[in-house]
Write an enzyme that holds these catalytic residues in place. Structure first.
Site, PDB file in Angstrom:
ATOM      1  N   LEU A 106       0.823  -1.194   0.000  1.00 59.32           N
ATOM      2  CA  LEU A 106       0.000   0.000   0.000  1.00 59.32           C
ATOM      3  C   LEU A 106       0.864   1.253   0.000  1.00 59.32           C
ATOM      4  O   LEU A 106       0.602   2.216  -0.681  1.00 59.32           O
ATOM      5  CB  LEU A 106      -0.912  -0.011   1.222  1.00 59.32           C
ATOM      6  CG  LEU A 106      -2.096  -0.934   1.072  1.00 59.32           C
ATOM      7  CD1 LEU A 106      -2.775  -1.148   2.397  1.00 59.32           C
ATOM      8  CD2 LEU A 106      -3.065  -0.361   0.063  1.00 59.32           C
ATOM      9  N   VAL A 115       0.650   4.431  -2.621  1.00 60.11           N
ATOM     10  CA  VAL A 115       0.219   5.791  -2.301  1.00 60.11           C
ATOM     11  C   VAL A 115       1.351   6.801  -2.346  1.00 60.11           C
ATOM     12  O   VAL A 115       1.158   7.959  -2.032  1.00 60.11           O
ATOM     13  CB  VAL A 115      -0.456   5.879  -0.918  1.00 60.11           C
ATOM     14  CG1 VAL A 115      -1.716   5.064  -0.905  1.00 60.11           C
ATOM     15  CG2 VAL A 115       0.491   5.473   0.167  1.00 60.11           C
ATOM     16  N   SER A 116       2.523   6.371  -2.752  1.00 60.85           N
ATOM     17  CA  SER A 116       3.644   7.307  -2.694  1.00 60.85           C
ATOM     18  C   SER A 116       3.382   8.528  -3.580  1.00 60.85           C
ATOM     19  O   SER A 116       3.808   9.625  -3.259  1.00 60.85           O
ATOM     20  CB  SER A 116       4.942   6.619  -3.095  1.00 60.85           C
ATOM     21  OG  SER A 116       4.758   5.994  -4.328  1.00 60.85           O
ATOM     22  N   LYS A 158      -9.624  21.893   8.188  1.00 59.80           N
ATOM     23  CA  LYS A 158     -10.933  21.286   8.458  1.00 59.80           C
ATOM     24  C   LYS A 158     -10.750  20.001   9.250  1.00 59.80           C
ATOM     25  O   LYS A 158     -10.042  19.093   8.829  1.00 59.80           O
ATOM     26  CB  LYS A 158     -11.618  20.999   7.133  1.00 59.80           C
ATOM     27  CG  LYS A 158     -12.964  20.342   7.231  1.00 59.80           C
ATOM     28  CD  LYS A 158     -13.603  20.427   5.872  1.00 59.80           C
ATOM     29  CE  LYS A 158     -14.730  19.460   5.659  1.00 59.80           C
ATOM     30  NZ  LYS A 158     -15.155  19.470   4.258  1.00 59.80           N
ATOM     31  N   ASP A 182     -23.473  19.115  -2.970  1.00 63.93           N
ATOM     32  CA  ASP A 182     -23.841  20.094  -1.946  1.00 63.93           C
ATOM     33  C   ASP A 182     -23.483  21.495  -2.410  1.00 63.93           C
ATOM     34  O   ASP A 182     -22.881  22.267  -1.672  1.00 63.93           O
ATOM     35  CB  ASP A 182     -23.161  19.739  -0.617  1.00 63.93           C
ATOM     36  CG  ASP A 182     -23.873  20.364   0.577  1.00 63.93           C
ATOM     37  OD1 ASP A 182     -25.037  20.791   0.422  1.00 63.93           O
ATOM     38  OD2 ASP A 182     -23.267  20.444   1.654  1.00 63.93           O
TER      39      ASP A 182
END
Ligand SMILES: *[C@@H]1O[C@H](CO)[C@@H](O)[C@H](O)[C@H]1NC(C)=O
Ligand SMILES: *[C@@H]1O[C@H](CO)[C@@H](O)[C@H](O)[C@H]1NC(C)=O
Ligand SMILES: *[C@@H]1O[C@H](CO)[C@@H](O)[C@H](O)[C@H]1NC(C)=O
Ligand SMILES: *[C@@H]1O[C@H](CO)[C@@H](O)[C@H](O)[C@H]1NC(C)=O
Ligand SMILES: *[C@@H]1O[C@H](CO)[C@@H](O)[C@H](O)[C@H]1NC(C)=O
Ligand SMILES: *[C@@H]1O[C@H](CO)[C@@H](O)[C@H](O)[C@H]1NC(C)=O
Ligand SMILES: *[C@@H]1O[C@H](CO)[C@@H](O)[C@H](O)[C@H]1NC(C)=O
Ligand SMILES: *[C@@H]1O[C@H](CO)[C@@H](O)[C@H](O)[C@H]1NC(C)=O
Length: 622
Positions: free
Chosen positions: A314, A318-319, A363, A454
């Protein structure tokens, strides 16, 4: 006399049986608990069967239980979380089980799951079908005392208490690690489930009593999770779980199929990002534990304990993502916001913070940030708020997304906050074009398509030059998961077909964008104090005769615009676009491409009458 005696005794036996059954039957309102006698909260698992038509993939089951695909696939011995499931395929779904006090005399043990009501749902149907009797409607009623069961709005959030138990702290020396919530089937016996789950009949009886009825939830104590042997699922196209659903209208089917194809791709990137966090969390945990004594860690905790090999894979995958984004430290964020002080709140859980001389919007989210991160990672456009980095705080199970800070705040504040100076029509139109460009980009130029879901004036931010950027992709995840999502969104902006059927398509954003156009023209809010929605108040535009339209529009539009001269043609055009966005039939709404084109035409009208405006082309070709 003899017969009398027999009937009396059988009556007594009957009474005894009844009484016996009543005393032993588990309470339909739930399973009581005492907080100090169990290791609550704890990790528990629910045994769940994949089920046609809606629950034949891990995404929809994950949505139902608010967990990720990986969190189910890991404990369930499923190697490819994105492939469809076979009907009745066995799964272990992790639950966060706790002892919840309902009132002064009643505490119930359950996992608190929030479920968003859809069309035709009832407490009973959701408990017995979707949750497969892992809860009861009586318990749902007890846990939601303020909700009237016969009158629940679509889109309302209801707590479904999924029955579970935590191991007790007292007594037994050799304790079980987990209790599996299992719904007793008519064909089961206690010994059969004991052997199936690698437990023993005696301990099952000691936890559940011996009068177990079909469809009661029983708790099976195990020291480790049994390995499920899974059918080898042959590669099936990702569309197949969808094709089980009943035939739909043609246009809708097209949308669903399109989105379903996206689902596979989406799911893949989801797992990558999920994996990144898993990896980071695990490494952090290890670091904290100093000795790194892996044996001490409960195995398969929430599916987070990946094998080393899986982690390395993984990590390699994701690197890309790591290069693209800065990974912030939680200490950095704490410092930037004075420990998340209220003073720095911009809105909700978004804080303003200064890190290394740069101002950011920070956030705070629970783990569900994965979806937003996944989408933002794919999109890059001047009219979308840019993600700068992220941060994970495993101690708090929180994740933070760090965005560029957009100086001038939300369009909502500019339109509806009296303290702000009023926007000119030219600025409003430019904002509309910016937003339309951003939406066109996510609808047309991302694969799979992204639906924001949204769009509203408070999610449109204005930079120092009053150019607009779309923010808050927090709900956008459903764009790739169109069939299973919960009804989300904001009153006043939600299109009617979505409320009715939960169908997600780009035409949903088009509708919401139409409402934003109405706000720009009228200066009114999308929903007024009496709960009347703005979009329902423009039928006159189609009914009034040509000659009288202008007069009527003059009365309806924002008074502040009246003072600007010679705009009415442009405003009339935008009004016509807005009304075309709001068509009740989604297939007849304009596409974002048409809208961008039509808005530019309105801008040209404006250009004709203003002396020193920007060229309309300059406005569009940013
Ligand atoms: C069922 O409820 C009764 C009273 O409400 C309580 O005394 C009893 O302990 C409960 N039984 C279980 C198994 O929770
Ligand atoms: C648990 O709490 C109850 C009352 O809340 C108390 O009576 C009991 O002694 C406590 N038990 C333990 C083991 O602390
Ligand atoms: C799934 O289980 C249900 C009930 O246990 C049964 O009626 C149905 O035939 C099963 N389906 C398959 C495909 O095994
Ligand atoms: C369940 O969770 C919701 C929100 O996560 C919370 O508002 C509610 O109080 C919880 N209910 C119980 C009984 O713990
Ligand atoms: C749940 O229990 C009811 C009876 O109480 C039964 O009719 C229904 O089939 C059960 N649902 C499942 C999914 O087993
Ligand atoms: C607590 O809630 C249960 C279930 O709603 C109810 O039966 C009981 O009367 C309540 N007890 C108190 C003291 O309010
Ligand atoms: C405790 O473990 C021992 C062996 O590990 C087993 O023989 C015994 O039955 C267990 N006791 C209980 C109550 O499960
Ligand atoms: C896990 O599932 C595979 C099939 O997908 C099966 O061959 C294997 O035996 C299972 N693992 C165990 C330990 O049962």
């Amino acid at each position: 006399m003899g017969t009398k005696f027999t009937s009396l005794s059988s009556f007594l036996i009957f009474l005894f049986c009844c009484y016996h059954a009543q005393a032993q039957a588990p309470n339909t309102t739930g399973y009581t608990c005492t907080a100090n006698q169990t290791t609550s909260p704890c990790l528990a698992y629910a045994f769940y069967r994949a089920m046609a038509p809606d629950f034949l993939d891990l995404a929809s089951i994950g949505d139902l239980f608010s967990v990720s695909r990986l969190m189910i696939s890991e404990p369930s011995n499923i190697s490819s979380p994105t492939s469809p499931l076979a009907p009745n395929q066995s799964l272990f779904v992790p639950l966060t089980c706790s002892c919840n006090s309902i009132n002064s005399s009643l505490s119930l043990s359950f996992a608190n799951l929030s479920y968003t009501f859809k069309k035709d749902d009832t407490f009973y149907l959701v408990s017995t079908n979707k949750f497969q009797n892992l809860t009861t409607y009586q318990s749902v009623e007890v846990v939601n005392p303020t909700i009237v069961p016969t009158n629940i709005d679509i889109g309302a959030d209801v707590v479904f208490p999924i029955f579970c138990k935590c191991p007790s702290t007292t007594g037994l020396q050799n304790q079980s690690s987990y209790l599996i919530s299992y719904v007793f089937q008519p064909s089961d016996t206690i010994p059969s489930i004991a052997s199936r789950f690698g437990s023993n009949a005696q301990s099952i009886v000691s936890v559940n009593g011996d009068n177990i009825q079909p469809f009661d939830t029983v708790f099976i104590p195990v020291s480790r999770l049994p390995t499920l042997s899974q059918p080898t699922v042959t590669a099936v196209s990702p569309v197949s779980p969808v094709s089980v659903s009943p035939p739909e209208r043609n246009d809708r089917k097209g949308v669903i199929t399109g989105l379903a194809i996206g689902l596979g791709l989406c799911a893949f990137s989801l797992i990558l990002v999920g994996g990144l966090w898993t990896y980071r969390e695990t490494t952090r945990k290890k670091r904290r534990e100093n000795g790194g004594d892996e044996e001490r860690q409960p195995k398969g905790r929430g599916g987070k304990g990946l094998s080393k090999e899986a982690q390395m894979n993984l990590m390699a995958d994701v690197s890309d993502c790591l290069d693209k984004y800065r990974v912030f430290g939680i200490e950095e964020l704490r410092e930037a916001t004075d420990g998340f002080d209220r003073r720095w709140v911009i809105q909700g859980s978004v804080y303003k913070g200064c890190i290394g001389g740069e101002v950011y919007a920070i956030k705070k989210m629970k783990w569900n940030a994965r979806d937003e991160l996944k989408i933002l990672q794919k999109v890059n456009h001047g009219n979308l708020v840019k993600l700068e980095g992220f941060c994970i705080d495993p101690e708090d199970a929180s994740c933070y997304l760090i965005y560029e800070y957009v100086e001038n705040g939300s369009l909502y504040a500019w339109l509806h906050n009296d303290k702000k100076e009023k926007l000119s029509w030219k600025t409003r139109l430019r904002i509309a074009i910016d937003v339309a460009n951003g939406l066109q980009y996510i609808h047309e130029h991302t694969r799979p398509q992204v639906v924001h879901k949204d769009i509203k004036s408070s999610n449109i931010l204005l930079d120092a030059n009053m150019r607009a950027k779309i923010a808050n992709f927090g709900l956008a995840k459903s764009g790739c998961n169109a069939i299973t999502m919960h009804i989300v969104g904001t009153q006043g902006y939600i299109p009617p077909e979505y409320l009715a059927d939960g169908v997600v398509s780009t035409k949903m954003d088009v509708f919401s964008f139409g409402v934003v156009l109405l706000e720009l023209i009228s200066g009114r809010e999308a929903i007024d104090e009496e709960g009347k929605v703005l979009w329902a108040s423009v039928d006159w535009f189609l009914d009034v005769k040509e000659g009288k339209k202008e007069k009527r529009l003059n009365r309806w539009m924002d008074d502040n615009l009246l003072q600007e001269s010679c705009l009415i043609d442009s405003i009339m055009n935008v009004m016509a676009i807005a009304v075309a966005c709001l068509h009740k039939d989604p297939s007849r709404r304009l596409s974002m491409v048409d809208i961008v084109y039509a808005l530019c035409k309105s801008d040209e009208l404006l250009f004709d009458v203003s002396e020193n405006g920007l060229s309309p082309l300059q406005v569009v070709a940013r």
